[in-house]
Enzyme design. Structure first.
Site, PDB file in Angstrom:
ATOM      1  N   ASP A   1       5.698  -3.412  10.955  1.00 37.73           N
ATOM      2  CA  ASP A   1       5.213  -2.237  11.700  1.00 37.73           C
ATOM      3  C   ASP A   1       6.380  -1.408  12.239  1.00 37.73           C
ATOM      4  O   ASP A   1       7.189  -1.921  13.011  1.00 37.73           O
ATOM      5  CB  ASP A   1       4.370  -2.684  12.908  1.00 37.73           C
ATOM      6  CG  ASP A   1       2.886  -2.745  12.598  1.00 37.73           C
ATOM      7  OD1 ASP A   1       2.495  -2.363  11.474  1.00 37.73           O
ATOM      8  OD2 ASP A   1       2.132  -3.179  13.483  1.00 37.73           O
TER       9      ASP A   1
ATOM     10  N   LEU B   1      -6.409  -0.046  13.931  1.00 38.05           N
ATOM     11  CA  LEU B   1      -6.613  -0.148  15.374  1.00 38.05           C
ATOM     12  C   LEU B   1      -7.936   0.451  15.860  1.00 38.05           C
ATOM     13  O   LEU B   1      -8.677  -0.201  16.607  1.00 38.05           O
ATOM     14  CB  LEU B   1      -5.430   0.536  16.091  1.00 38.05           C
ATOM     15  CG  LEU B   1      -5.489   0.498  17.608  1.00 38.05           C
ATOM     16  CD1 LEU B   1      -5.418  -0.935  18.131  1.00 38.05           C
ATOM     17  CD2 LEU B   1      -4.367   1.340  18.219  1.00 38.05           C
TER      18      LEU B   1
ATOM     19  N   ILE C   1      -3.137  -6.462  20.974  1.00 38.09           N
ATOM     20  CA  ILE C   1      -2.086  -5.432  20.901  1.00 38.09           C
ATOM     21  C   ILE C   1      -0.861  -6.102  20.284  1.00 38.09           C
ATOM     22  O   ILE C   1      -0.313  -7.058  20.848  1.00 38.09           O
ATOM     23  CB  ILE C   1      -1.746  -4.849  22.294  1.00 38.09           C
ATOM     24  CG1 ILE C   1      -2.954  -4.078  22.843  1.00 38.09           C
ATOM     25  CG2 ILE C   1      -0.515  -3.953  22.202  1.00 38.09           C
ATOM     26  CD1 ILE C   1      -2.682  -3.306  24.132  1.00 38.09           C
TER      27      ILE C   1
ATOM     28  N   ASN D   1      -2.497   8.734  10.636  1.00 36.66           N
ATOM     29  CA  ASN D   1      -3.537   7.711  10.859  1.00 36.66           C
ATOM     30  C   ASN D   1      -4.935   8.333  10.904  1.00 36.66           C
ATOM     31  O   ASN D   1      -5.390   8.788  11.965  1.00 36.66           O
ATOM     32  CB  ASN D   1      -3.220   6.928  12.130  1.00 36.66           C
ATOM     33  CG  ASN D   1      -2.015   6.025  11.942  1.00 36.66           C
ATOM     34  OD1 ASN D   1      -0.910   6.508  11.696  1.00 36.66           O
ATOM     35  ND2 ASN D   1      -2.202   4.729  12.021  1.00 36.66           N
TER      36      ASN D   1
ATOM     37  N   ARG E   1       1.754   6.104  17.024  1.00 37.62           N
ATOM     38  CA  ARG E   1       1.276   6.654  15.748  1.00 37.62           C
ATOM     39  C   ARG E   1       0.654   8.022  16.003  1.00 37.62           C
ATOM     40  O   ARG E   1       0.288   8.361  17.125  1.00 37.62           O
ATOM     41  CB  ARG E   1       0.194   5.746  15.132  1.00 37.62           C
ATOM     42  CG  ARG E   1       0.670   4.365  14.733  1.00 37.62           C
ATOM     43  CD  ARG E   1       1.575   4.392  13.506  1.00 37.62           C
ATOM     44  NE  ARG E   1       1.981   3.061  13.122  1.00 37.62           N
ATOM     45  CZ  ARG E   1       2.988   2.373  13.670  1.00 37.62           C
ATOM     46  NH1 ARG E   1       3.696   2.903  14.645  1.00 37.62           N
ATOM     47  NH2 ARG E   1       3.283   1.165  13.235  1.00 37.62           N
TER      48      ARG E   1
ATOM     49  N   TYR F   1       0.836  -1.206   0.000  1.00 40.84           N
ATOM     50  CA  TYR F   1       0.000   0.000   0.000  1.00 40.84           C
ATOM     51  C   TYR F   1       0.871   1.257   0.000  1.00 40.84           C
ATOM     52  O   TYR F   1       0.632   2.207  -0.762  1.00 40.84           O
ATOM     53  CB  TYR F   1      -0.914  -0.060   1.224  1.00 40.84           C
ATOM     54  CG  TYR F   1      -1.793   1.144   1.432  1.00 40.84           C
ATOM     55  CD1 TYR F   1      -2.585   1.646   0.412  1.00 40.84           C
ATOM     56  CD2 TYR F   1      -1.844   1.766   2.677  1.00 40.84           C
ATOM     57  CE1 TYR F   1      -3.393   2.738   0.621  1.00 40.84           C
ATOM     58  CE2 TYR F   1      -2.652   2.858   2.900  1.00 40.84           C
ATOM     59  CZ  TYR F   1      -3.427   3.346   1.872  1.00 40.84           C
ATOM     60  OH  TYR F   1      -4.224   4.436   2.086  1.00 40.84           O
TER      61      TYR F   1
HETATM   62  O1  LIG Z   1      -5.503  -5.027  15.977  1.00 38.48           O
HETATM   63  C1  LIG Z   1      -4.572  -4.214  15.980  1.00 38.48           C
HETATM   64  C2  LIG Z   1      -4.351  -3.294  14.909  1.00 38.48           C
HETATM   65  C3  LIG Z   1      -3.285  -2.435  14.998  1.00 38.48           C
HETATM   66  N1  LIG Z   1      -2.451  -2.457  16.069  1.00 38.48           N
HETATM   67  C4  LIG Z   1      -1.327  -1.520  16.165  1.00 38.48           C
HETATM   68  O2  LIG Z   1      -1.875  -0.214  16.154  1.00 38.48           O
HETATM   69  C5  LIG Z   1      -1.027   0.698  15.469  1.00 38.48           C
HETATM   70  C6  LIG Z   1      -1.830   1.346  14.368  1.00 38.48           C
HETATM   71  O3  LIG Z   1      -2.184   0.352  13.430  1.00 38.48           O
HETATM   72  P1  LIG Z   1      -3.099   0.661  12.158  1.00 38.48           P
HETATM   73  O4  LIG Z   1      -4.362   1.294  12.585  1.00 38.48           O
HETATM   74  O5  LIG Z   1      -3.200  -0.604  11.353  1.00 38.48           O
HETATM   75  O6  LIG Z   1      -2.299   1.757  11.385  1.00 38.48           O
HETATM   76  P2  LIG Z   1      -0.815   1.671  10.778  1.00 38.48           P
HETATM   77  O7  LIG Z   1      -0.217   0.330  10.919  1.00 38.48           O
HETATM   78  O8  LIG Z   1      -0.052   2.839  11.315  1.00 38.48           O
HETATM   79  O9  LIG Z   1      -1.204   1.825   9.259  1.00 38.48           O
HETATM   80  C7  LIG Z   1      -1.374   3.081   8.623  1.00 38.48           C
HETATM   81  O10 LIG Z   1      -0.405   3.149   7.638  1.00 38.48           O
HETATM   82  C8  LIG Z   1      -0.407   2.028   6.746  1.00 38.48           C
HETATM   83  C9  LIG Z   1       0.731   2.188   5.778  1.00 38.48           C
HETATM   84  O11 LIG Z   1       0.610   3.395   5.074  1.00 38.48           O
HETATM   85  C10 LIG Z   1      -1.770   1.914   6.055  1.00 38.48           C
HETATM   86  O12 LIG Z   1      -1.799   0.688   5.361  1.00 38.48           O
HETATM   87  C11 LIG Z   1      -2.904   1.932   7.067  1.00 38.48           C
HETATM   88  O13 LIG Z   1      -4.155   1.983   6.412  1.00 38.48           O
HETATM   89  C12 LIG Z   1      -2.743   3.127   7.960  1.00 38.48           C
HETATM   90  O14 LIG Z   1      -3.764   3.151   8.949  1.00 38.48           O
HETATM   91  C13 LIG Z   1       0.142  -0.159  14.948  1.00 38.48           C
HETATM   92  O15 LIG Z   1       1.204  -0.026  15.862  1.00 38.48           O
HETATM   93  C14 LIG Z   1      -0.383  -1.590  14.999  1.00 38.48           C
HETATM   94  O16 LIG Z   1       0.596  -2.570  15.251  1.00 38.48           O
HETATM   95  C15 LIG Z   1      -2.653  -3.347  17.121  1.00 38.48           C
HETATM   96  O17 LIG Z   1      -1.903  -3.385  18.094  1.00 38.48           O
HETATM   97  N2  LIG Z   1      -3.722  -4.195  17.035  1.00 38.48           N
END
Ligand SMILES: O=c1ccn([C@@H]2O[C@H](COP(=O)(O)OP(=O)(O)O[C@H]3O[C@H](CO)[C@@H](O)[C@H](O)[C@H]3O)[C@@H](O)[C@H]2O)c(=O)[nH]1
Length: 202
Positions: A157, A62, A79, A42, A93, A13
């Site tokens: 991540d 998240l 988490i 985010n 984030r 992505y």
């Molecule tokens: O069930 C979950 C989902 C996420 N996370 C954590 O929460 C944070 C945020 O996760 P997420 O909401 O998935 O956002 P990002 O991983 O920062 O992804 C952002 O950036 C990515 C790369 O550009 C895009 O694909 C996503 O849509 C965008 O939200 C990260 O540390 C994840 O590891 C958890 O711990 N548990």
């Protein structure tokens, strides 16, 4: 992170977003098409009138996942990673409210119409929040003590990312208005009043 930080996509992505920016740079060089790239951090939260929210059948993000757990649509929240070098061990984030993003779009279009110069802006609050902070804020605002499972890190991540959006603030006269608290509050209002998403209204 500023706009001129080196590019290093860590997902398919992310790579697609870079490809689009690369094409826009070529179009800028070789045609009269000018553009503004808005780099969201985010994106989250729901509209202030409670009409538009995140209705995902499948999501890895998240905040909607936490909301699904709070409304009881899923059993728990996972988490991913509790051993990061951050104050509470979870990843950081920059969560930005969708209304702040919408405002930035209007201001970016107005600015482009005036300058006719291609550019890019980071859109974030500049404030980093950890996964644990998001979970705790959601528990407090919803009043639901949903189950949390501690899992290993999710592949690809990064540990911590937040925006330096001073370029957007000075050139677009844009300032994010909403905090993590507002994001969770609007998201909770939408999810708790639309537990089945848009389905009931269709
Ligand atoms: O069930 C979950 C989902 C996420 N996370 C954590 O929460 C944070 C945020 O996760 P997420 O909401 O998935 O956002 P990002 O991983 O920062 O992804 C952002 O950036 C990515 C790369 O550009 C895009 O694909 C996503 O849509 C965008 O939200 C990260 O540390 C994840 O590891 C958890 O711990 N548990």
């Amino acid at each position: 992170m500023t706009e001129d930080a080196p590019f290093g996509p860590e997902s398919v992505y992310g790579e697609t977003k870079l490809m689009v920016e690369t094409m826009l740079r070529w179009l800028d060089k070789t045609t009269s098409l000018k553009s503004t790239s808005l780099r969201y951090f985010n994106a989250s939260g729901a509209s202030l009138d409670n009409k538009i929210g995140e209705d995902w059948r499948i999501t890895g993000n998240l905040i909607p996942l936490v909301m699904k757990a709070a409304v009881g649509k899923t059993e728990s929240v996972k988490i991913f990673g509790t051993d990061y070098p951050t104050p509470d061990g979870t990843a950081i984030r920059d969560y930005i409210h969708v209304v702040d993003l919408a405002t930035a779009h209007v201001q970016a279009l107005e600015s482009l119409a005036k300058t006719n110069q291609s550019t890019a802006y980071n859109l974030g609050t500049g404030v980093g929040s950890s996964v644990k902070e998001v979970v705790d804020t959601a528990k407090r605002i919803s009043g639901v003590d949903f189950k949390v499972e501690l899992e290993p890190r999710r592949a690809g991540d990064p540990v911590a990312i937040w925006a330096d959006s001073s370029k957007a603030q000075s050139e677009l006269n844009w300032k994010p208005q909403y905090t993590l608290e507002d994001i969770v509050r609007t998201a909770w209002k939408w999810h708790s009043t639309h537990p089945n998403g848009y389905t009931e209204e269709q």
